[in-house]
Scaffold this motif. Structure first.
Motif, mmCIF file in Angstrom:
data_model
loop_
_atom_site.group_PDB
_atom_site.id
_atom_site.type_symbol
_atom_site.label_atom_id
_atom_site.label_comp_id
_atom_site.label_asym_id
_atom_site.label_seq_id
_atom_site.Cartn_x
_atom_site.Cartn_y
_atom_site.Cartn_z
ATOM 1 N N TYR A 49 -4.901 7.741 -2.335
ATOM 2 C CA TYR A 49 -4.302 6.821 -1.374
ATOM 3 C C TYR A 49 -2.811 7.108 -1.257
ATOM 4 O O TYR A 49 -2.123 7.267 -2.255
ATOM 5 C CB TYR A 49 -4.505 5.366 -1.808
ATOM 6 N N ASN A 50 -2.330 7.141 -0.020
ATOM 7 C CA ASN A 50 -0.904 7.340 0.233
ATOM 8 C C ASN A 50 -0.314 5.989 0.647
ATOM 9 O O ASN A 50 -0.077 5.740 1.821
ATOM 10 C CB ASN A 50 -0.704 8.391 1.321
ATOM 11 N N MET A 51 -0.107 5.126 -0.326
ATOM 12 C CA MET A 51 0.379 3.775 -0.069
ATOM 13 C C MET A 51 1.717 3.588 -0.776
ATOM 14 O O MET A 51 1.885 4.016 -1.904
ATOM 15 C CB MET A 51 -0.633 2.740 -0.581
ATOM 16 N N GLN A 52 2.639 2.922 -0.108
ATOM 17 C CA GLN A 52 3.943 2.654 -0.702
ATOM 18 C C GLN A 52 3.997 1.321 -1.423
ATOM 19 O O GLN A 52 4.814 1.116 -2.303
ATOM 20 C CB GLN A 52 5.025 2.696 0.376
ATOM 21 N N LEU A 61 -8.876 -3.408 -4.983
ATOM 22 C CA LEU A 61 -9.805 -2.960 -3.949
ATOM 23 C C LEU A 61 -9.052 -2.824 -2.631
ATOM 24 O O LEU A 61 -8.797 -3.831 -1.951
ATOM 25 C CB LEU A 61 -10.961 -3.947 -3.777
ATOM 26 N N PRO A 62 -8.638 -1.597 -2.269
ATOM 27 C CA PRO A 62 -7.939 -1.424 -0.986
ATOM 28 C C PRO A 62 -8.912 -1.551 0.175
ATOM 29 O O PRO A 62 -10.063 -1.119 0.088
ATOM 30 C CB PRO A 62 -7.365 -0.008 -1.082
ATOM 31 N N ARG A 75 2.146 3.301 -7.680
ATOM 32 C CA ARG A 75 2.135 4.380 -6.681
ATOM 33 C C ARG A 75 1.484 5.642 -7.229
ATOM 34 O O ARG A 75 0.697 6.302 -6.542
ATOM 35 C CB ARG A 75 3.559 4.676 -6.224
ATOM 36 N N ASN A 76 1.797 6.004 -8.472
ATOM 37 C CA ASN A 76 1.203 7.200 -9.074
ATOM 38 C C ASN A 76 -0.305 7.048 -9.233
ATOM 39 O O ASN A 76 -1.052 7.999 -8.974
ATOM 40 C CB ASN A 76 1.853 7.493 -10.423
ATOM 41 N N LEU A 77 -0.761 5.874 -9.654
ATOM 42 C CA LEU A 77 -2.192 5.644 -9.827
ATOM 43 C C LEU A 77 -2.922 5.699 -8.489
ATOM 44 O O LEU A 77 -3.983 6.325 -8.380
ATOM 45 C CB LEU A 77 -2.424 4.285 -10.507
ATOM 46 N N MET A 78 -2.355 5.083 -7.464
ATOM 47 C CA MET A 78 -2.994 5.103 -6.146
ATOM 48 C C MET A 78 -2.989 6.509 -5.556
ATOM 49 O O MET A 78 -3.948 6.912 -4.894
ATOM 50 C CB MET A 78 -2.295 4.117 -5.208
ATOM 51 N N GLU A 79 -1.933 7.276 -5.808
ATOM 52 C CA GLU A 79 -1.884 8.653 -5.318
ATOM 53 C C GLU A 79 -2.942 9.516 -5.994
ATOM 54 O O GLU A 79 -3.584 10.347 -5.353
ATOM 55 C CB GLU A 79 -0.489 9.230 -5.551
ATOM 56 N N ARG A 80 -3.137 9.315 -7.309
ATOM 57 C CA ARG A 80 -4.190 10.063 -8.016
ATOM 58 C C ARG A 80 -5.574 9.717 -7.503
ATOM 59 O O ARG A 80 -6.490 10.528 -7.578
ATOM 60 C CB ARG A 80 -4.112 9.789 -9.514
ATOM 61 N N CYS A 81 -5.735 8.496 -6.969
ATOM 62 C CA CYS A 81 -7.031 8.078 -6.421
ATOM 63 C C CYS A 81 -7.179 8.446 -4.951
ATOM 64 O O CYS A 81 -8.177 8.089 -4.328
ATOM 65 C CB CYS A 81 -7.214 6.570 -6.603
#
Length: 194
Positions: free
Chosen positions: A124-127, A30-31, A116-122
């Motif tokens: 989110y641009n998080m490192q 949960l971001p 990173r790939n999962l968050m980008e697909r959702c």
């Protein structure tokens, strides 16, 4: 040679991702979302609202160093390796001069590129996972019979310390989340009702 070879690094990374996928436990990430809420916190009507400093309800709390308008608007399902599987780490339940506190901790490992790939697909641009984000640990049931929620207190990026020349795993130190003023608006009723 092995530490700079791209094929070796990709093979090792795919093996780590496969281990996490096979042996990992299901969690929900949960971001946090920080909102700038300038609404009247006292619910006063327009004629009295001018006398109240409502801008103090938004922004950073100078004493505690945290934002007072934190919400969690999404939950991303993923898998993680539970490092400490026998019991909780940390100092456990503790009486101190500040009262009773629960310091139960868990340590989770997440493969970096998959995360990173999962968050980008959702969207989110998080490192890396951020401190203050939540982990819903569905297999841990609290005393009230509901899934346990943990807060990320530290994200160790260099846990594997450049295995084959790259950082492969995020190691997350998480403590039991203590609800204070945050809002859960993930769209999943079972999570939002926690």
């Amino acid at each position: 040679f092995l530490y700079t070879d791209q094929d070796t690094q990709n093979t090792y990374r795919s093996l780590v991702a496969e281990v996490v996928d096979l042996y990992g436990i299901p969690i929900r990430y949960l971001p946090k979302t920080i909102t700038t809420n300038t609404t009247d916190p006292f619910g006063l009507d327009a004629q009295f609202g001018k006398d109240v400093d409502i801008s103090s309800n938004s922004g950073l709390n100078e004493i505690y160093g945290e934002d007072v308008n934190i919400s969690y608007n999404d939950s991303v399902p993923m898998k993680a390796i539970l490092e400490n599987f026998n019991n909780y780490d940390g100092t456990h339940n503790l009486f101190s001069k500040f009262g009773f506190s629960m310091e139960d901790e868990i340590t989770l490992s997440i493969e970096t590129e998959s995360w990173r790939n999962l968050m980008e697909r959702c969207g989110y641009n998080m490192q890396k996972p951020e401190e203050g984000d939540l982990i819903l640990f569905e297999l841990a049931i609290a005393k009230n019979g509901r899934p346990q929620i943990f807060e990320i207190s530290y994200c160790n990026e260099s846990a594997t310390y450049f295995a084959f020349g790259q950082l492969m795993v995020f190691k997350l130190n998480c403590t039991v989340w203590e609800y204070s003023h945050e809002k859960l608006n993930t769209g999943h009723v079972e999570i939002d009702n926690l």
